[in-house]
Design a protein around this motif. Structure first.
Motif, PDB file in Angstrom:
ATOM      1  N   ILE A 101      15.269 -49.349 -30.956  1.00  0.00           N
ATOM      2  CA  ILE A 101      15.259 -49.733 -29.413  1.00  0.00           C
ATOM      3  C   ILE A 101      14.185 -51.160 -29.356  1.00  0.00           C
ATOM      4  CG2 ILE A 101      14.477 -49.210 -27.252  1.00  0.00           C
ATOM      5  CD1 ILE A 101      15.631 -46.312 -27.729  1.00  0.00           C
ATOM      6  N   THR A 102      12.817 -50.958 -29.755  1.00  0.00           N
ATOM      7  CA  THR A 102      12.012 -51.993 -29.822  1.00  0.00           C
ATOM      8  C   THR A 102      12.576 -53.178 -30.626  1.00  0.00           C
ATOM      9  OG1 THR A 102      10.174 -50.421 -29.614  1.00  0.00           O
ATOM     10  CG2 THR A 102       9.686 -52.756 -30.563  1.00  0.00           C
ATOM     11  N   ALA A 103      13.344 -52.946 -31.687  1.00  0.00           N
ATOM     12  CA  ALA A 103      13.665 -54.137 -32.488  1.00  0.00           C
ATOM     13  C   ALA A 103      14.859 -54.843 -31.885  1.00  0.00           C
ATOM     14  CB  ALA A 103      14.128 -53.707 -33.676  1.00  0.00           C
ATOM     15  N   ALA A 104      15.526 -53.898 -30.976  1.00  0.00           N
ATOM     16  CA  ALA A 104      16.689 -54.656 -30.312  1.00  0.00           C
ATOM     17  C   ALA A 104      16.176 -55.438 -29.009  1.00  0.00           C
ATOM     18  CB  ALA A 104      17.768 -53.656 -29.886  1.00  0.00           C
ATOM     19  N   GLN A 105      15.162 -54.724 -28.299  1.00  0.00           N
ATOM     20  CA  GLN A 105      14.785 -55.551 -27.464  1.00  0.00           C
ATOM     21  C   GLN A 105      14.176 -56.814 -27.638  1.00  0.00           C
ATOM     22  OE1 GLN A 105      12.249 -52.050 -25.980  1.00  0.00           O
ATOM     23  NE2 GLN A 105      13.759 -51.708 -24.389  1.00  0.00           N
ATOM     24  N   ASP A 106      13.178 -56.794 -28.877  1.00  0.00           N
ATOM     25  CA  ASP A 106      12.602 -58.009 -29.283  1.00  0.00           C
ATOM     26  C   ASP A 106      13.713 -58.879 -29.652  1.00  0.00           C
ATOM     27  OD1 ASP A 106      10.130 -56.665 -29.109  1.00  0.00           O
ATOM     28  OD2 ASP A 106       9.836 -56.467 -31.098  1.00  0.00           O
ATOM     29  N   ALA A 107      14.705 -58.695 -30.262  1.00  0.00           N
ATOM     30  CA  ALA A 107      16.008 -59.541 -30.817  1.00  0.00           C
ATOM     31  C   ALA A 107      16.493 -60.196 -29.414  1.00  0.00           C
ATOM     32  CB  ALA A 107      17.070 -58.777 -31.600  1.00  0.00           C
ATOM     33  N   ILE A 108      16.607 -59.349 -28.367  1.00  0.00           N
ATOM     34  CA  ILE A 108      17.150 -59.656 -27.074  1.00  0.00           C
ATOM     35  C   ILE A 108      16.113 -61.121 -26.494  1.00  0.00           C
ATOM     36  CG2 ILE A 108      17.683 -59.336 -24.655  1.00  0.00           C
ATOM     37  CD1 ILE A 108      18.876 -56.680 -25.657  1.00  0.00           C
ATOM     38  N   ALA A 109      15.102 -60.514 -26.630  1.00  0.00           N
ATOM     39  CA  ALA A 109      13.830 -61.467 -26.021  1.00  0.00           C
ATOM     40  C   ALA A 109      13.823 -62.829 -26.807  1.00  0.00           C
ATOM     41  CB  ALA A 109      12.524 -61.063 -26.242  1.00  0.00           C
ATOM     42  N   LEU A 110      14.310 -62.834 -28.442  1.00  0.00           N
ATOM     43  CA  LEU A 110      14.083 -63.790 -28.878  1.00  0.00           C
ATOM     44  C   LEU A 110      15.391 -64.498 -28.677  1.00  0.00           C
ATOM     45  CD1 LEU A 110      12.618 -65.267 -31.479  1.00  0.00           C
ATOM     46  CD2 LEU A 110      14.211 -63.966 -32.868  1.00  0.00           C
ATOM     47  N   LEU A 111      16.297 -64.028 -28.487  1.00  0.00           N
ATOM     48  CA  LEU A 111      17.687 -64.857 -28.145  1.00  0.00           C
ATOM     49  C   LEU A 111      17.573 -65.519 -26.776  1.00  0.00           C
ATOM     50  CD1 LEU A 111      20.631 -65.340 -28.609  1.00  0.00           C
ATOM     51  CD2 LEU A 111      21.346 -63.207 -27.349  1.00  0.00           C
ATOM     52  N   GLU A 112      16.915 -64.811 -25.929  1.00  0.00           N
ATOM     53  CA  GLU A 112      16.780 -65.340 -24.742  1.00  0.00           C
ATOM     54  C   GLU A 112      15.896 -66.742 -24.720  1.00  0.00           C
ATOM     55  OE1 GLU A 112      16.883 -61.923 -21.012  1.00  0.00           O
ATOM     56  OE2 GLU A 112      15.215 -62.157 -22.272  1.00  0.00           O
ATOM     57  N   SER A 113      14.849 -66.542 -25.439  1.00  0.00           N
ATOM     58  CA  SER A 113      13.913 -67.747 -25.760  1.00  0.00           C
ATOM     59  C   SER A 113      14.464 -68.880 -26.320  1.00  0.00           C
ATOM     60  CB  SER A 113      12.633 -67.098 -26.460  1.00  0.00           C
ATOM     61  OG  SER A 113      11.870 -68.097 -26.845  1.00  0.00           O
ATOM     62  N   ALA A 114      15.497 -68.351 -27.348  1.00  0.00           N
ATOM     63  CA  ALA A 114      15.781 -69.601 -28.131  1.00  0.00           C
ATOM     64  C   ALA A 114      17.133 -70.228 -27.411  1.00  0.00           C
ATOM     65  CB  ALA A 114      16.784 -68.787 -29.190  1.00  0.00           C
ATOM     66  N   LEU A 115      17.705 -69.707 -26.251  1.00  0.00           N
ATOM     67  CA  LEU A 115      18.642 -70.159 -25.392  1.00  0.00           C
ATOM     68  C   LEU A 115      18.216 -70.946 -24.206  1.00  0.00           C
ATOM     69  CD1 LEU A 115      21.526 -67.647 -26.236  1.00  0.00           C
ATOM     70  CD2 LEU A 115      21.192 -69.944 -27.225  1.00  0.00           C
ATOM     71  N   ALA A 116      16.783 -70.644 -23.937  1.00  0.00           N
ATOM     72  CA  ALA A 116      16.131 -71.258 -22.531  1.00  0.00           C
ATOM     73  C   ALA A 116      16.701 -72.265 -22.303  1.00  0.00           C
ATOM     74  CB  ALA A 116      14.919 -70.696 -22.638  1.00  0.00           C
ATOM     75  N   GLU A 117      16.434 -73.336 -23.153  1.00  0.00           N
ATOM     76  CA  GLU A 117      16.582 -74.736 -22.982  1.00  0.00           C
ATOM     77  C   GLU A 117      17.881 -75.292 -22.423  1.00  0.00           C
ATOM     78  OE1 GLU A 117      16.888 -77.519 -26.756  1.00  0.00           O
ATOM     79  OE2 GLU A 117      15.463 -75.928 -27.055  1.00  0.00           O
ATOM     80  N   ILE A 118      18.820 -74.248 -22.805  1.00  0.00           N
ATOM     81  CA  ILE A 118      20.398 -74.710 -22.479  1.00  0.00           C
ATOM     82  C   ILE A 118      20.723 -73.830 -21.206  1.00  0.00           C
ATOM     83  CG2 ILE A 118      20.724 -75.851 -24.505  1.00  0.00           C
ATOM     84  CD1 ILE A 118      22.445 -73.086 -24.855  1.00  0.00           C
ATOM     85  N   THR A 119      20.272 -72.644 -21.063  1.00  0.00           N
ATOM     86  CA  THR A 119      20.864 -71.865 -20.109  1.00  0.00           C
ATOM     87  C   THR A 119      20.633 -72.676 -18.616  1.00  0.00           C
ATOM     88  OG1 THR A 119      18.994 -70.414 -19.998  1.00  0.00           O
ATOM     89  CG2 THR A 119      20.689 -69.803 -21.318  1.00  0.00           C
ATOM     90  N   ILE A 120      21.589 -72.694 -18.069  1.00  0.00           N
ATOM     91  CA  ILE A 120      21.634 -73.158 -16.707  1.00  0.00           C
ATOM     92  C   ILE A 120      22.065 -72.251 -15.516  1.00  0.00           C
ATOM     93  CG2 ILE A 120      22.639 -75.127 -15.323  1.00  0.00           C
ATOM     94  CD1 ILE A 120      22.820 -76.598 -17.708  1.00  0.00           C
TER      95      ILE A 120
END
Length: 164
Positions: free
Chosen positions: A16-35
């Motif tokens: 669960i922690t690994a999945a939550q970390d992966a989601i946070a990492l994905l959000e961070s990776a996509l932050a500059e393009i999400t509008i």
């Protein structure tokens, strides 16, 4: 006895922690393009339909195979970047939607299992309350509120009869 434990597969706290970390990492990776578009902007710019996607792809194909037929007024480097980005995003969206569907399905089964177990516990509580076992009467009254039948509103025909 009804069906229970439709989904007895559970993620460990580590997963669960690994999945939550992966989601946070994905959000961070996509932050500059999400509008965040407003409803008006979404309506204004919309989403191209399948027919228009085919059109864009055909223009893309023509420019790749016969660039001499392409408009010099189009910034083709930007066109390719947009095309590549939209394709990558479409693939990511498809994968994420698949994950979301599967997570919703698993959650639905866990919800069902929880509800069935809660009903079993309520039945047991009702039985024990009937035997005057200590604490069960209070628990039964507290849980009973979730099964209260709604009272029908006063009928207007009764009022009309009283007025006559």
């Amino acid at each position: 006895m009804g069906l229970t434990n439709l989904n007895s597969t559970h993620l460990s706290s580590t997963k669960i922690t690994a999945a939550q970390d992966a989601i946070a990492l994905l959000e961070s990776a996509l932050a500059e393009i999400t509008i965040n578009l407003s409803a008006a902007d979404r309506k204004k710019y919309g989403s191209i339909n399948e027919q228009n996607k085919l059109f864009v792809n055909k223009v893309h194909d023509y420019h790749q195979s016969q660039p001499n037929l392409s408009s010099p007024e189009v910034d083709w480097n930007e066109f390719y970047k947009d095309h590549s980005s939209r394709n990558a995003m479409e693939t990511m969206i498809s994968k994420l939607e698949s994950i979301i569907t599967r997570l919703n399905n698993a959650k639905t089964l866990h919800d069902f299992d929880n509800y069935q177990s809660a009903l079993d516990d309520y039945s047991y509580t009702a039985y024990k309350a009937g035997t005057s076992a200590v604490g069960f009467e209070d628990k039964f009254r507290d849980l009973k509120q979730f099964f209260a039948k709604p009272t029908p509103p006063e009928s207007s025909s009764k009022e009309n009869k009283e007025e006559k």
